[in-house]
Design a protein around this motif. Structure first.
Motif, PDB file in Angstrom:
ATOM      1  N   ARG A 143       2.150   6.167  -7.301  1.00  0.00           N
ATOM      2  CA  ARG A 143       1.116   7.073  -7.817  1.00  0.00           C
ATOM      3  C   ARG A 143       1.534   8.525  -7.690  1.00  0.00           C
ATOM      4  N   GLN A 144       2.154   8.882  -6.563  1.00  0.00           N
ATOM      5  CA  GLN A 144       2.627  10.259  -6.388  1.00  0.00           C
ATOM      6  C   GLN A 144       3.680  10.604  -7.431  1.00  0.00           C
TER       7      GLN A 144
ATOM      8  N   HIS B  98       2.053  11.003 -10.792  1.00  0.00           N
ATOM      9  CA  HIS B  98       1.309  12.258 -10.813  1.00  0.00           C
ATOM     10  C   HIS B  98       2.255  13.438 -11.059  1.00  0.00           C
TER      11      HIS B  98
ATOM     12  N   ALA C 207       0.842  -1.201   0.000  1.00  0.00           N
ATOM     13  CA  ALA C 207       0.000   0.000   0.000  1.00  0.00           C
ATOM     14  C   ALA C 207       0.876   1.250   0.000  1.00  0.00           C
ATOM     15  N   GLU C 208       1.952   1.233   0.789  1.00  0.00           N
ATOM     16  CA  GLU C 208       2.889   2.367   0.807  1.00  0.00           C
ATOM     17  C   GLU C 208       3.605   2.497  -0.531  1.00  0.00           C
ATOM     18  N   ARG C 209       4.027   1.374  -1.095  1.00  0.00           N
ATOM     19  CA  ARG C 209       4.728   1.375  -2.389  1.00  0.00           C
ATOM     20  C   ARG C 209       3.817   1.906  -3.489  1.00  0.00           C
ATOM     21  N   ARG C 210       2.572   1.462  -3.490  1.00  0.00           N
ATOM     22  CA  ARG C 210       1.607   1.921  -4.493  1.00  0.00           C
ATOM     23  C   ARG C 210       1.407   3.430  -4.381  1.00  0.00           C
ATOM     24  N   GLU C 211       1.270   3.931  -3.169  1.00  0.00           N
ATOM     25  CA  GLU C 211       1.069   5.374  -2.980  1.00  0.00           C
ATOM     26  C   GLU C 211       2.273   6.169  -3.488  1.00  0.00           C
ATOM     27  N   ARG C 212       3.498   5.699  -3.191  1.00  0.00           N
ATOM     28  CA  ARG C 212       4.703   6.387  -3.705  1.00  0.00           C
ATOM     29  C   ARG C 212       4.717   6.384  -5.224  1.00  0.00           C
TER      30      ARG C 212
END
Length: 169
Positions: A140-141, A144, A133-138
């Motif tokens: 995506r950021q 972006h 979940a942390e890896r996915r968020e990084r």
């Protein structure tokens, strides 16, 4: 060509077994059939993350290709061989679609009760769900932040704008 796509989270049972997503098993089976091999999984600790890299014959062929590009008996080739092939476990898929994850692999990825399977095209990774979940968020950021670069390259090369002018009709 078949690809490993999507994300799935499955439970690890008391014996260290986990069900491989059906769509991933289908890709592995077609990959094995195309290469004339058996439908197993090449699995090793990811070099850059607390995860496991996994795949079928296409993954093994990509590793072979990387190694073939390096001079025989070079330190670089030897180190890459040790890092990738030296730690590979070939995991069999049982009749219920499960694999047994050896303790050393589970420890590297911090896998205890669940595994998140992440499709990455020619390979997939297995993650601790919270770490993924942390890896996915990084990821995506970062996408972006850089997505404007992708769009700017295609517009500048074609000379077109974003298409909003054509919508007025």
């Amino acid at each position: 060509m078949d690809r490993f796509v999507s994300t799935f989270t499955n439970k690890i049972d008391a014996k260290g077994r986990v069900s491989v997503p059906a769509s991933f098993r289908a890709v592995l089976e077609r990959d094995a059939y195309a290469s004339g091999g058996a439908a197993g999984i090449y699995c090793y600790p990811a070099l850059e993350a607390p995860a496991l890299d996994a795949g079928g014959e296409r993954l093994a062929q990509k590793i072979d290709g990387l190694l073939a590009g390096l001079p025989d008996y070079s330190d670089e080739r030897d180190e890459l061989s040790v890092a990738l092939y030296g730690d590979v476990q070939i995991l069999s898929i049982d009749g219920d679609g499960r694999i047994n994850l050896p303790e050393a692999l589970r420890a590297h990825a911090g896998l205890t009760s669940q595994v998140t399977f992440v499709g990455l095209g020619d390979k997939f990774q297995m993650w601790n769900p919270e770490q993924f979940a942390e890896r996915r968020e990084r990821a995506r950021q970062k996408v972006h932040q850089t997505r404007k670069l992708f769009g700017a390259g295609s517009r500048s090369s074609s000379g077109e704008d974003d298409g909003s002018e054509g919508a007025r009709g």
